[in-house]
Design a protein around this motif. Structure first.
Motif, PDB file in Angstrom:
ATOM      1  N   PHE A 147     -17.615 -63.033 -72.329  1.00 31.10           N
ATOM      2  CA  PHE A 147     -17.162 -64.409 -72.183  1.00 31.10           C
ATOM      3  C   PHE A 147     -16.887 -64.673 -70.704  1.00 31.10           C
ATOM      4  O   PHE A 147     -15.972 -64.082 -70.130  1.00 31.10           O
ATOM      5  N   ARG A 148     -17.689 -65.547 -70.106  1.00 26.83           N
ATOM      6  CA  ARG A 148     -17.448 -65.948 -68.719  1.00 26.83           C
ATOM      7  C   ARG A 148     -16.515 -67.149 -68.770  1.00 26.83           C
ATOM      8  O   ARG A 148     -16.898 -68.252 -69.109  1.00 26.83           O
ATOM      9  N   VAL A 149     -15.274 -66.900 -68.413  1.00 27.11           N
ATOM     10  CA  VAL A 149     -14.241 -67.922 -68.493  1.00 27.11           C
ATOM     11  C   VAL A 149     -14.527 -69.032 -67.501  1.00 27.11           C
ATOM     12  O   VAL A 149     -14.952 -68.795 -66.380  1.00 27.11           O
ATOM     13  N   ALA A 190     -15.415 -71.161 -72.089  1.00 24.03           N
ATOM     14  CA  ALA A 190     -16.229 -70.047 -71.610  1.00 24.03           C
ATOM     15  C   ALA A 190     -17.697 -70.266 -71.952  1.00 24.03           C
ATOM     16  O   ALA A 190     -18.043 -71.025 -72.854  1.00 24.03           O
TER      17      ALA A 190
END
Length: 139
Positions: free
Chosen positions: A10-12, A17
Motif C-alpha cells: 500500500f503506497r500511502v 493509498a
C-alpha cells in the motif's frame, strides 16, 4: 532485506493509498508491483485500477488495511494533540523563565489568538456534550 515479501503493498497518499500486488515469482526473480486499486479511506471507496476485477481476497485485504489505517490515523491525531499540550506547557515555562521582551513581543499576539480560538471551540464542544448528556438523562 527479508526474502518473504508481503503479497500486497500500500503506497500511502493523502486520502488513502494505491494498492499493488507484489510478485516475486517470475523468471528474473525481480520484484514486480502491479497496481490493482486506488483506496480512499475518507469515503471508503475502493476503485479497481484500469479494467481490473478485484477478487474477494483483494477486497478483504484492502478493507482490513483501511480499518487498520483509520485506527492508526486516529491514534496519531490524539498523540499529536497530547504533544501539543506538552508544547503549550513548555511554551508557558519558556515565556515565564527564558523569553526576552523582544521574543514575547514577536509571539504573544499569535499565541493569544490561537489559544482564544482553541478555548472557544473547546468550550462550545463541551457545552454541546453536556447538553446532549442532560437530554439523554432526562429523556
Amino acid at each position: 532485506m527479508s526474502t518473504d515479501l508481503p503479497e500486497y503493498y500500500f503506497r500511502v497518499r493523502e486520502n488513502g493509498a494505491l494498492v499493488y500486488r507484489v510478485d516475486t515469482e517470475n523468471r528474473q526473480r525481480r520484484i514486480d508491483m502491479d497496481q490493482i486499486a486506488v483506496v480512499n479511506i475518507r469515503n471508503g471507496e475502493i476503485k479497481p485500477h484500469g479494467d481490473r476485477i478485484l477478487s474477494d481476497k483483494d477486497l478483504d485485504v484492502i478493507r482490513e488495511w483501511m480499518t487498520e489505517r483509520q485506527e492508526l490515523l486516529a491514534y496519531r491525531d490524539i498523540d499529536d494533540i497530547l504533544r501539543a499540550v506538552d508544547h503549550m506547557n513548555l511554551t508557558a515555562q519558556w515565556a515565564q523563565s527564558r523569553a526576552t521582551e523582544e521574543q514575547l513581543e514577536e509571539v504573544t499576539d499569535a499565541l493569544l489568538l490561537a489559544m482564544h480560538d482553541l478555548r472557544s471551540v473547546l468550550v462550545r464542544k463541551k457545552a454541546d456534550r453536556l447538553m446532549k448528556d442532560s437530554k439523554i438523562k432526562a429523556g
